[in-house]
Write an enzyme that holds these catalytic residues in place. Structure first.
Site, short mmCIF file in Angstrom:
data_model
loop_
_atom_site.label_atom_id
_atom_site.label_comp_id
_atom_site.label_asym_id
_atom_site.label_seq_id
_atom_site.Cartn_x
_atom_site.Cartn_y
_atom_site.Cartn_z
CB SER A 272 13.11 16.97 -63.15
OG SER A 272 11.84 16.36 -63.24
CG ASP A 367 7.18 22.24 -66.03
OD1 ASP A 367 6.83 21.28 -66.73
OD2 ASP A 367 8.00 22.14 -65.10
CG HIS A 400 10.08 19.83 -66.63
ND1 HIS A 400 9.55 20.04 -65.38
CD2 HIS A 400 10.90 18.74 -66.52
CE1 HIS A 400 10.03 19.12 -64.54
NE2 HIS A 400 10.85 18.33 -65.21
#
Length: 460
Positions: A272, A367, A400
């Site tokens: 991320s 995601d 994610h």
């Protein structure tokens, strides 16, 4: 496989004795008079968390209907469970790699994974409380998974047999060293032996804090790994006004000084927000030879990055575009960022085409946090225009939070910094398969580019 001492056959299961004349209550459960089942975990009851295992049950009646349940209590006391219904074979034995689950947390025979074991009772673990993420805080202790077999498919009151699988995050001989040197706040994990080993910097996302479980597992697989904090920890602010590239350079220099680290270059792995930081490190800092981006972007996100004589601004975003579900209250951030293809945003791009490092980009097609697949594709496309190659893999049904294998999917949880329940996305079986594949790819990528070799036998 893991280097924990192997258990003897006697140690590898706990068999409940035959109850001939009466039923007894143990831990509030009624034991069947035919309680002779033996639950085994192979090759050992003690293993690393990312190790696959085989689960078998013996001593059942031919064609007997049973339910298997896995239970794990995390460090906060939260209970995670999964169960599946099975029918024993003609010999009264059950092998989860061959016998189909007839219902429960998953169905059917799990396809043989990259590492040969069906692991549904682990990847399907979930809490009754909504939006709970299973994450290891103290890597010095294992997660203990109770594996129980019950009579029948409906009434799980008659326990036939059980065992406990200890799943560790720190391999035998791996050292954990707290680092407070200069500005650095980190934990160093050293594999046993003199090396040389490949060196990695491990970065998590904008939730901040010190996250050690991925780094400890990587060290257990032969990497000197530095789990690096950059926000929301001790005196580090939850949302810094700016991040300084020199802080990450200190981390690289610290790692390069470790005598066990091979001196040909450092790798960096990020998830991320940590992913775009990994790309920035590979672009602006000397000594980075390979970088992996998980669910990241090729532009600088959310916090300006200040380098030597320049500042990379944060990509423009508008929190007014976030969506909140009326039913669940979950927040979807996937549309808050301005279009990264708009030339007005290009000053936020990380100029990774300048880097000599090798890159691997991983993303999930389900995601729900942001458009990581679209953002990740931008990087290899841009590199190709400059005659460079990059590895890229996107996973159908993955969300994610692509974590080490057998950590169950977290579809939503509270973001520690934002204080909101964030939708991460993902489908259970597909996400589990993606995590297993990604874990193998990451290790193979770093061995290839940091050590110029394949993964040593026994490391994966």
């Amino acid at each position: 496989m893991c280097n924990f001492p192997a258990c003897s056959l006697v140690d590898s299961f706990i068999a409940l004795p035959v109850i001939a004349a009466e039923r007894v209550v143990r831990r509030g459960q009624l034991l069947s008079p035919m309680a002779t089942a033996r639950v085994t975990v192979l090759p050992s009851l003690r293993c690393l968390f990312d190790d696959p295992v085989e689960i078998r049950v013996a001593g059942l009646l031919p064609q007997q209907a049973v339910t298997l349940r896995a239970s794990l209590v995390d460090e906060s006391g939260e209970l995670f469970q999964a169960h599946a219904r099975y029918r024993a074979g003609s010999s009264g034995e059950l092998d989860l790699s061959r016998s189909p689950a007839l219902g429960g947390s998953y169905l059917g025979v799990e396809p043989m994974g990259l590492r040969w074991a069906p692991m549904g009772l682990l990847w399907a673990l979930r809490s009754k409380a909504p939006y709970k993420r299973l994450a290891k805080r103290n890597v010095l202790t294992p997660f203990c998974v109770d594996l129980e077999v019950y009579e029948g498919h409906e009434d799980m009151s008659r326990l036939l047999g059980k065992c406990t699988n200890e799943r560790w995050f720190l391999g035998e001989g791996v050292k954990r060293i707290s680092v407070r040197e200069g500005r650095l706040k980190a934990t160093l994990f050293l594999p046993p032996g003199p090396g040389p080993f490949p060196g990695l910097v491990d970065l998590y996302g904008s939730g901040g804090g010190l996250v050690e479980y991925r780094a400890s597992l990587l060290a257990s697989r032969g990497f000197v790994t530095l789990a690096l904090v950059y926000m929301a920890f001790e005196d580090l602010p939850a949302m810094p006004e700016v991040l300084e590239l020199s802080y990450f350079e200190e981390a690289v220099n610290f790692l390069q000084k470790q005598p066990q680290v091979k001196d040909t270059g450092i790798g960096v792995l990020g998830l991320s927000k940590g992913a775009d930081l990994a790309l920035s490190m590979a672009t602006f800092l000397p000594g980075i030879k390979a970088a992996v981006s998980i669910s990241g972007s090729s532009f600088n996100s959310f916090i300006p990055l200040q380098g030597d004589g320049f500042t990379l601004p944060a990509h423009p975003y508008d929190l007014g575009r976030m969506k909140t579900s009326d039913k669940s209250g979950l927040v979807d951030f996937s549309d808050i960022l301005d279009d990264h293809r708009d030339p007005a945003t290009w000053d936020c791009r990380i100029p990774l085409e300048r880097s000599l490092a090798k890159f691997l980009f991983l993303s999930g097609l389900d995601d729900k946090n942001w458009q990581s697949d679209l953002y990740c594709q931008d990087a290899p496309q841009r590199l190709q225009r400059y005659g460079r190659e990059a590895e890229f893999c996107s996973y159908s049904g993955a969300g994610h939070l692509l974590e080490p294998p057998y950590l169950p999917l977290c579809q939503a949880s509270i973001h520690k910094v934002l204080g909101m329940f964030v939708h991460w996305g993902g489908q259970w079986r597909e996400h589990a398969k993606a995590q297993e594949d990604a874990w193998c790819r990451i290790q193979a990528f770093f061995w290839r580019h940091l050590m110029d070799s394949d993964i040593p036998k026994g490391k994966l």
